[in-house]
Write an enzyme that holds these catalytic residues in place. Sequence first.
Site, PDB file in Angstrom:
ATOM      1  N   CYS A   2       1.131  -1.191  -0.084  1.00 19.13           N
ATOM      2  CA  CYS A   2      -0.015  -0.250   0.222  1.00 19.13           C
ATOM      3  C   CYS A   2       1.072   0.777  -0.102  1.00 19.13           C
ATOM      4  O   CYS A   2       2.325   0.807   0.018  1.00 19.13           O
ATOM      5  CB  CYS A   2      -0.562  -0.139   1.546  1.00 19.13           C
ATOM      6  N   TRP A  74      -3.707  -1.557  -1.251  1.00 20.18           N
ATOM      7  CA  TRP A  74      -3.945  -2.918  -2.183  1.00 20.18           C
ATOM      8  C   TRP A  74      -4.266  -4.277  -0.800  1.00 20.18           C
ATOM      9  O   TRP A  74      -3.206  -4.117  -0.071  1.00 20.18           O
ATOM     10  CB  TRP A  74      -2.615  -3.406  -2.500  1.00 20.18           C
ATOM     11  N   ASN A  98       1.160   0.080   5.822  1.00 19.61           N
ATOM     12  CA  ASN A  98       2.013  -0.471   5.087  1.00 19.61           C
ATOM     13  C   ASN A  98       2.094  -1.730   5.443  1.00 19.61           C
ATOM     14  O   ASN A  98       3.134  -1.210   6.695  1.00 19.61           O
ATOM     15  CB  ASN A  98       2.392   0.312   3.905  1.00 19.61           C
ATOM     16  N   GLY A  99       2.065  -2.961   4.871  1.00 18.20           N
ATOM     17  CA  GLY A  99       3.135  -3.893   5.708  1.00 18.20           C
ATOM     18  C   GLY A  99       1.417  -5.570   6.040  1.00 18.20           C
ATOM     19  O   GLY A  99       0.369  -5.401   5.404  1.00 18.20           O
ATOM     20  N   GLU A 482       8.378 -19.411 -20.329  1.00 20.22           N
ATOM     21  CA  GLU A 482       8.612 -17.961 -20.428  1.00 20.22           C
ATOM     22  C   GLU A 482       9.820 -17.271 -20.661  1.00 20.22           C
ATOM     23  O   GLU A 482       9.431 -15.717 -20.846  1.00 20.22           O
ATOM     24  CB  GLU A 482       8.622 -18.049 -18.430  1.00 20.22           C
ATOM     25  N   LYS A 486       9.112 -13.436 -22.795  1.00 18.16           N
ATOM     26  CA  LYS A 486       9.309 -12.296 -22.410  1.00 18.16           C
ATOM     27  C   LYS A 486      10.509 -11.600 -23.243  1.00 18.16           C
ATOM     28  O   LYS A 486       9.975  -9.973 -23.198  1.00 18.16           O
ATOM     29  CB  LYS A 486      10.836 -12.624 -21.127  1.00 18.16           C
ATOM     30  N   HIS A 505      14.101 -33.558 -32.206  1.00 19.20           N
ATOM     31  CA  HIS A 505      12.931 -33.725 -33.130  1.00 19.20           C
ATOM     32  C   HIS A 505      12.421 -32.694 -33.563  1.00 19.20           C
ATOM     33  O   HIS A 505      11.539 -32.602 -34.170  1.00 19.20           O
ATOM     34  CB  HIS A 505      12.196 -34.651 -32.565  1.00 19.20           C
ATOM     35  N   LYS A 604      -2.501  -4.873 -20.503  1.00 18.61           N
ATOM     36  CA  LYS A 604      -1.887  -5.942 -19.385  1.00 18.61           C
ATOM     37  C   LYS A 604      -2.892  -7.189 -19.122  1.00 18.61           C
ATOM     38  O   LYS A 604      -3.131  -7.490 -18.280  1.00 18.61           O
ATOM     39  CB  LYS A 604      -1.760  -4.455 -17.728  1.00 18.61           C
TER      40      LYS A 604
HETATM   41  C1  F6R Z   1       2.721 -11.471 -20.417  1.00 23.39           C
HETATM   42  C2  F6R Z   1       1.784 -11.607 -19.756  1.00 23.39           C
HETATM   43  C3  F6R Z   1       0.179 -12.533 -20.135  1.00 23.39           C
HETATM   44  C4  F6R Z   1      -0.298 -12.765 -19.237  1.00 23.39           C
HETATM   45  C5  F6R Z   1      -1.456 -13.465 -19.118  1.00 23.39           C
HETATM   46  C6  F6R Z   1      -3.103 -13.338 -18.581  1.00 23.39           C
HETATM   47  O1  F6R Z   1       3.770 -10.992 -19.700  1.00 23.39           O
HETATM   48  O2  F6R Z   1       1.640 -11.095 -18.758  1.00 23.39           O
HETATM   49  O3  F6R Z   1       1.208 -13.345 -20.889  1.00 23.39           O
HETATM   50  O4  F6R Z   1       0.314 -13.682 -18.303  1.00 23.39           O
HETATM   51  O5  F6R Z   1      -2.642 -12.008 -20.342  1.00 23.39           O
HETATM   52  O6  F6R Z   1      -2.729 -12.473 -17.303  1.00 23.39           O
HETATM   53  P1  F6R Z   1      -3.461 -12.813 -16.167  1.00 23.39           P
HETATM   54  O7  F6R Z   1      -2.709 -13.357 -15.406  1.00 23.39           O
HETATM   55  O8  F6R Z   1      -3.721 -11.416 -15.464  1.00 23.39           O
HETATM   56  O9  F6R Z   1      -5.338 -13.772 -15.869  1.00 23.39           O
END
Ligand code: F6R
Length: 609
Positions: A2, A74, A98-99, A482, A486, A505, A604
């Site tokens: 937070c 949060w 916060n914590g 992953e 990235k 393969h 996001k």
């Molecule tokens: C990659 C990334 C996305 C999310 C995906 C699922 O860096 O952020 O692949 O992982 O859109 O999102 P959440 O976890 O919010 O359901």
Amino acid sequence: MCGIVGYIGEQQASPIILEGLKKLEYRGYDSAGIASLDNGSSVIRRSQGKLVNLENILRDQPLTGKVGIGHTRWATHGKPSEINAHPHKAGSIIIVHNGIIENYLQLKDQLKQLGHTFKSETDTEVIAHLIEESLKTEADFEQAVRTSLLQLRGAYAVCILNDKEPGVLIAAKLGSPMVVGLGEKEFFVASDIPAILAYTREMVFMEDGEFVIFRSGTAVFSTIAGNSIDKKARHIDWSPMMAEKGGFRHFMLKEIHEQPRAVRDTIAGRLLELDGDVYLENLQFSDRQLAAVKRIIIIACGTSWHAALVGKFYIEGLCRIPVEVDIASEFRYRNPVVDENTLAIVISQSGETADTLAALREAKSRGALNIAICNVVDSSIARESSGVIYTHAGPEIGVASTKAFVTQLTALYLFTIRLGRANCTIDVLHGQRMIAALKKIPGLIEEALRLNDKVEKIAKKYMNARDFLYLGRGKNFPIALEGALKLKEISYIHAEGYPAGEMKHGPIALIDENVPVVVLVPKGNSYEKTISNMEEVITRGGRVIAVCSTGDEEVKKRAETTIEIPNLDEDLDPLLLSVPLQLLSYHISVLKGTDVDQPRNLAKSVTVE
Ligand code: F6R
């Protein structure tokens, strides 16, 4: 995670605090509140939702007073609501925090027996009651706060007011960040520099276990126990943009560096070390219910799906229950076999991903027991699932998920311990060993973060490649996936992750001197086999970047480039391997000049199908 702000001086406190909170909204935004003290009485305004809701309330009902505290939340303990919003008040004591207070349930029980009644579900309110109680026996407010804080276990940064001491503001810190700003006859307290940068550039950074009392135009620093200390101010010359990102160039880099804290918060208050078990506060299934689970299906998208793949290794390997992993957008359209004996686990950072939410609903409609692993408290997925394990990563702003992923792995590991203890596949000793290893992870991630400069140099060497391959075996294969995700999402370089043994393969045809191959080869079960796969790459002219255990001379002899990570416990390697891969993508992206925090075409939170 937070954000808190405090002010004491000669100006009206509330507008300063509100401006500060706006700068801290990245730390949390499910509710907010401000209290200010005027003529010996405090007034608190709070509101659920984003800060703008509080701002609207304050426009209609302004607060007066030259001392005040504020908070943007949060949620961790207690859902986002006005009642759980800070500041909290007990008697004359008003507090923002916060914590996470780990022993709050125990303290709450004791306080209830002494006649205290609680309005909220938060751990924070307990601190206010504790101080109120201490005031009955202690000499004064300052001493009552010290005595109370010494009873807390966990992490906190707090600002505290007392109706009966209108010219006093107290702040203290243990494990959560806090900075004090020094002005002309005025003082500021905040979780982070940007909140107060507009008012002063002279800052004192509080260390764990420190305490400060502001009164009569002075700030007196000491330890919480009362020993005096000498604190020096530092001049901060950051630009406001730099400050917002904590001095880092991008949110992604900041979030990568927050991972030790994020993992610490995700395990905080959940370890039952003597029992070799964990306590998952929003997962109130009985041992009998958990032991009856015969099959598990884990469903997610993107990075969360990669965490799910690691979860399969944890649960099958340790709890001996068959686990399937499904991509949410596939699961809902393929008439899956799910019944009352199936446990569906959905994983989502945002808790709002449309496909994952729909998959949860699908699993529920077929009678599955269900839980969510989520970062955003009270998100749709968290609300709709029967149980939830929150990752306490804090808000993730960079589109590329980093700290959320590592905390998802942590949550899966915690759940594995719980499930294994419930179905007797993990005994007390084994549980204790797992907990001991997990506790070392934040420190080891800190160590891995020291690779930053080295990884930046590696990024310079390989940034012009058109394609990358990532190879790993077992639970490190999802980390290869992953790592590749990235890289492609932020640098737009084509990258693929493969199980190392599968390379011959097909993908081996791609290998030549232009394709860097990142091989995940820490010491462990599949070490030798992975070395052989690495040799297969090298003999075909491939350029290997090996991520291996510290001091591994065998790998160093063979690979073109090595990145050494600390070696702890094979099961936890995925958390440590993730760090250099995140850094590699980050630096390549910066060098290429792409938009690290908001890569093209990506959102996001994907709330559409
Ligand atoms: C990659 C990334 C996305 C999310 C995906 C699922 O860096 O952020 O692949 O992982 O859109 O999102 P959440 O976890 O919010 O359901």
